[in-house]
Design an enzyme around this catalytic site. Sequence first.
Site, PDB file in Angstrom:
ATOM      1  N   ILE A   1      41.256  12.189  63.207  1.00 30.50           N
ATOM      2  CA  ILE A   1      40.888  12.501  64.603  1.00 30.50           C
ATOM      3  C   ILE A   1      39.672  11.656  64.990  1.00 30.50           C
ATOM      4  CG2 ILE A   1      40.099  14.282  66.218  1.00 30.50           C
ATOM      5  CD1 ILE A   1      41.680  16.333  64.593  1.00 30.50           C
TER       6      ILE A   1
ATOM      7  N   THR B   1      33.887  17.273  61.208  1.00 29.95           N
ATOM      8  CA  THR B   1      34.108  17.541  59.796  1.00 29.95           C
ATOM      9  C   THR B   1      34.828  18.884  59.587  1.00 29.95           C
ATOM     10  OG1 THR B   1      32.956  17.744  57.708  1.00 29.95           O
ATOM     11  CG2 THR B   1      31.813  18.602  59.587  1.00 29.95           C
TER      12      THR B   1
ATOM     13  N   SER C   1      35.070  20.812  65.813  1.00 31.92           N
ATOM     14  CA  SER C   1      35.603  21.036  64.459  1.00 31.92           C
ATOM     15  C   SER C   1      35.794  22.531  64.242  1.00 31.92           C
ATOM     16  CB  SER C   1      34.664  20.422  63.415  1.00 31.92           C
ATOM     17  OG  SER C   1      33.377  21.032  63.435  1.00 31.92           O
ATOM     18  N   ARG C   2      34.784  23.194  63.727  1.00 27.27           N
ATOM     19  CA  ARG C   2      34.777  24.649  63.602  1.00 27.27           C
ATOM     20  C   ARG C   2      33.367  25.105  63.939  1.00 27.27           C
ATOM     21  NH1 ARG C   2      39.423  24.379  63.873  1.00 27.27           N
ATOM     22  NH2 ARG C   2      41.035  25.190  62.476  1.00 27.27           N
TER      23      ARG C   2
ATOM     24  N   ASP D   1      33.902  23.091  71.857  1.00 28.30           N
ATOM     25  CA  ASP D   1      35.248  23.683  71.899  1.00 28.30           C
ATOM     26  C   ASP D   1      35.349  24.826  70.904  1.00 28.30           C
ATOM     27  OD1 ASP D   1      37.951  23.916  72.715  1.00 28.30           O
ATOM     28  OD2 ASP D   1      38.617  22.720  71.000  1.00 28.30           O
TER      29      ASP D   1
ATOM     30  N   GLU E   1      34.440  33.607  67.667  1.00 25.46           N
ATOM     31  CA  GLU E   1      35.423  33.384  68.743  1.00 25.46           C
ATOM     32  C   GLU E   1      36.290  34.636  68.871  1.00 25.46           C
ATOM     33  OE1 GLU E   1      37.546  29.780  67.823  1.00 25.46           O
ATOM     34  OE2 GLU E   1      35.722  28.597  67.779  1.00 25.46           O
TER      35      GLU E   1
ATOM     36  N   HIS F   1      38.324  26.842  72.470  1.00 28.21           N
ATOM     37  CA  HIS F   1      39.039  26.323  71.290  1.00 28.21           C
ATOM     38  C   HIS F   1      40.450  25.857  71.686  1.00 28.21           C
ATOM     39  CE1 HIS F   1      39.358  26.679  66.618  1.00 28.21           C
ATOM     40  NE2 HIS F   1      40.065  25.662  67.080  1.00 28.21           N
ATOM     41  N   ILE F   2      40.460  24.845  72.561  1.00 25.52           N
ATOM     42  CA  ILE F   2      41.758  24.369  73.074  1.00 25.52           C
ATOM     43  C   ILE F   2      42.008  22.902  72.730  1.00 25.52           C
ATOM     44  CG2 ILE F   2      42.059  25.979  75.011  1.00 25.52           C
ATOM     45  CD1 ILE F   2      40.974  23.448  76.711  1.00 25.52           C
ATOM     46  N   GLY F   3      41.319  22.399  71.689  1.00 25.40           N
ATOM     47  CA  GLY F   3      41.427  20.982  71.350  1.00 25.40           C
ATOM     48  C   GLY F   3      42.853  20.472  71.274  1.00 25.40           C
TER      49      GLY F   3
HETATM   50  C1  DGY Z   1      43.389  23.097  64.451  1.00 22.90           C
HETATM   51  O1  DGY Z   1      44.525  22.638  64.447  1.00 22.90           O
HETATM   52  O2  DGY Z   1      42.737  23.302  63.427  1.00 22.90           O
HETATM   53  C2  DGY Z   1      42.827  23.451  65.785  1.00 22.90           C
HETATM   54  O3  DGY Z   1      41.460  23.657  65.735  1.00 22.90           O
HETATM   55  C3  DGY Z   1      43.508  24.684  66.316  1.00 22.90           C
HETATM   56  O4  DGY Z   1      43.169  25.761  65.485  1.00 22.90           O
END
Ligand code: DGY
Length: 326
Positions: free
Chosen positions: A159, A211, A239-240, A264, A269, A288-290
Site C-alpha cells: 500500500i 505499518t 493502518s491501525r 481513518d 472504534e 475506518h473506510i480505507g
Molecule cells: C483492512 O483490510 O485491514 C482494512 O483496514 C479494513 O479492515
Amino acid sequence: MTTTKPKVFIARPVPPEVEAYIGRHCTYSKWEGEKPLTSEQLAGHITDVEGLLTAGGRIDAELLDHAPHLKVVSTMSVGYNNFDLVAMKQRGIKGTNTPNVLNDTVADLIIALMLSVARRVPEMDKYVREGSWKRGDNESLFGLDVHHKTLGIIGMGSIGRTVARRAKFGFGMNILYHNRNRNEQGEQEFNASYVTMEELLEQSDFIVLMTPLTEDTHHLIGEAEFSRMKKTAIFINASRGQTVDEEALVRALQNKKIYGAGLDVFEKEPVHPDNPLLSFPNVVLLPHIGSSTEKTRLDMAMQAAENMVSVLQGGTPAGLIRELRD
Ligand code: DGY
C-alpha cells in the site's frame, strides 16, 4: 462418488455472489443478526465447522477451544492483528487475509486525507454551507501545498508503494521511507530514500503511517515522535489506531506541534463522541473506510472466500498468512 462438502460459518455479511461461490464448495450457515456477533455468539456457531469467514473480532485461544474441527480462519481484510497467531499455530489452524486487492483503493483514500487536511476541505465545506463566505480572498482560509513537498512513509509495503507512486508521479513529491527492510523496488521506481525514523520525522511535510499492528508497532508514534515533526507537518494514519498513542497526538495538536492530522483509524472504534480528536478543525476523521468501495469490498470478500475454500481443498492460497505456513 459423492464427497461431503466442508462445513463453514460466515460471520460477516458477504455479497450474494460470494455466498453463492461458498455454497458451491461448502455447506454453510451465516450470521444474520443486525449487529456484528459477539465472541460468545461466534463461539456457539463454530463448534462443528472447518472454515470461518470473518472480518475483525478477536480470534484467540478461548474462542478456538470451541472449534475443535476448525482448519482455517479467513479474514476479509489485509490486517490480521485480531488473530492470535500463537494459538492458531498451536492448533494447526491456518489464517488467510486479502492483500493487494485493496492497494489502490486505500492509497486513493490516503491521498484524499493528505489533500483534505492540507487544503482544509471539510472546514471549507462547512464554511460555505453555514453562510460564512462573505468576501473574496481571505487569507485565514489559506492552507498548505501538497505538490512538490516531502512525503515520509512509515511501513513501505504494497500500500505504501501505491501511495508513493501517486505522490511521486501525480504530485511531484519527494519520497522518504522507513521500514524494517529496505524496499529496493520502491527506491528505483520513485527514487525513494531509505532514512532513519528520526530523519523521516524531522524532514517530512506529510507523514503516512502504514505499518501493520504488532507488539513492536503498538504506540510506534507517541510524544517523542510528534516532537520531532515539523510544525507544518501533516500526520496521516490509515493502518491501525493502536499504532499511535492517541493521547500524545491530542497533546501535539493542542500544543500546535504539528499542522494537522488525517485519521481513518482510532485506538477505540467506533470513535466515542467525547474523543478530544473530534474537537480539532485541523483533524479530518474517517470511519475506518480505507478499503470501502463497492468493488474493492466485493473483491476482498471473494478473495477471502477463495482463500478459505482453497485451504479446505488442501491448497496454498496467495492470502495464506506467512506466520501460519507449514
Ligand atoms: C483492512 O483490510 O485491514 C482494512 O483496514 C479494513 O479492515
